[in-house]
Design a protein around this motif. Structure first.
Motif, short mmCIF file in Angstrom:
data_model
loop_
_atom_site.label_atom_id
_atom_site.label_comp_id
_atom_site.label_asym_id
_atom_site.label_seq_id
_atom_site.Cartn_x
_atom_site.Cartn_y
_atom_site.Cartn_z
N SER A 78 -1.50 -2.42 -13.15
CA SER A 78 -0.50 -3.16 -12.37
C SER A 78 -0.48 -2.73 -10.90
CB SER A 78 0.88 -2.97 -12.99
OG SER A 78 1.24 -1.60 -12.95
N ALA A 79 -1.31 -1.76 -10.52
CA ALA A 79 -1.30 -1.26 -9.14
C ALA A 79 -1.85 -2.33 -8.20
CB ALA A 79 -2.13 0.00 -9.04
N LYS A 80 -1.24 -2.42 -7.04
CA LYS A 80 -1.66 -3.37 -6.01
C LYS A 80 -2.00 -2.62 -4.73
CE LYS A 80 -0.49 -6.88 -8.59
NZ LYS A 80 -1.26 -6.85 -9.78
N SER A 81 -2.94 -3.15 -3.97
CA SER A 81 -3.28 -2.66 -2.64
C SER A 81 -3.69 -1.19 -2.61
CB SER A 81 -2.11 -2.88 -1.68
OG SER A 81 -1.79 -4.25 -1.61
N VAL A 82 -4.43 -0.72 -3.62
CA VAL A 82 -4.87 0.68 -3.61
C VAL A 82 -5.93 0.94 -2.56
CG1 VAL A 82 -4.22 1.14 -6.00
CG2 VAL A 82 -6.51 0.29 -5.47
N GLU A 83 -6.51 -0.11 -1.98
CA GLU A 83 -7.53 0.10 -0.95
C GLU A 83 -6.95 0.78 0.28
OE1 GLU A 83 -5.84 -3.99 -0.58
OE2 GLU A 83 -6.82 -2.94 -2.21
N VAL A 84 -5.63 0.75 0.47
CA VAL A 84 -5.04 1.44 1.62
C VAL A 84 -5.21 2.95 1.51
CG1 VAL A 84 -3.37 -0.40 2.07
CG2 VAL A 84 -2.71 1.56 0.66
N LEU A 85 -5.51 3.46 0.33
CA LEU A 85 -5.76 4.89 0.16
C LEU A 85 -7.10 5.30 0.74
CD1 LEU A 85 -4.57 5.18 -3.54
CD2 LEU A 85 -3.33 5.92 -1.49
N ARG A 86 -7.96 4.34 1.02
CA ARG A 86 -9.30 4.57 1.57
C ARG A 86 -10.07 5.59 0.74
NH1 ARG A 86 -9.77 1.98 6.54
NH2 ARG A 86 -11.79 2.97 6.68
N PRO A 87 -10.29 5.27 -0.55
CA PRO A 87 -11.00 6.22 -1.40
C PRO A 87 -12.46 6.39 -0.96
CG PRO A 87 -10.76 4.13 -2.52
CD PRO A 87 -9.95 4.03 -1.25
#
Length: 140
Positions: A78-87
């Motif tokens: 259900s997580a959204k916008s995890v790309e902001v973490l810049r993995p």
């Protein structure tokens, strides 16, 4: 500091949390200062890390630490916008049968396109990603 996201949009069965936990344990065994984090309401990663004394963060409620070598994040469906973490790396474990079915479906689609375009002249095209300055697509 490196960040590894382990995520999958499917719920259960693909080994997302197990993979995240093993990456954390391997990092600790190599002498890295590691932290596990969850972006998941169930927080299934915490019970894996608690007996080993490895730090865990509920990333839905807490800031990620900056004083570590490696953060492995168990990213729930259900997580959204995890790309902001810049993995540094995103891993997506998949069910083998589902992956094979997807590949078969994609191959069939390519074969349909090939049959539909067989014998036709191939157009000359250029795909520009940016105009100023000009960059071809995929220049990264």
């Amino acid at each position: 500091m490196e960040i590894i996201n382990v995520q999958n949009d499917n719920v259960g069965g693909v080994g997302r949390t197990t993979l995240a936990a093993h990456l954390i344990f391997f990092g600790a065994e190599f002498g890295l200062k590691v932290v596990g984090a969850s972006i998941d309401e169930r927080n299934d990663l915490y019970p894996w890390l608690r007996p080993a004394g490895i730090r865990w963060v509920d990333a839905l409620c807490e800031d990620l630490p900056t004083d570590v070598d490696l953060i492995v994040i168990d990213v729930g469906s259900s997580a959204k916008s995890v790309e902001v973490l810049r993995p540094s790396l995103t891993l997506i474990p998949v069910d083998r049968a589902a992956a094979e079915a997807l590949v078969d479906n994609l191959r069939a689609r390519l074969e349909r396109v090939e049959r539909a375009t067989h014998g036709r002249p191939r157009p000359t095209v250029v795909a520009l990603e940016w105009l100023d300055p000009p960059f071809l697509g995929g220049h990264w």
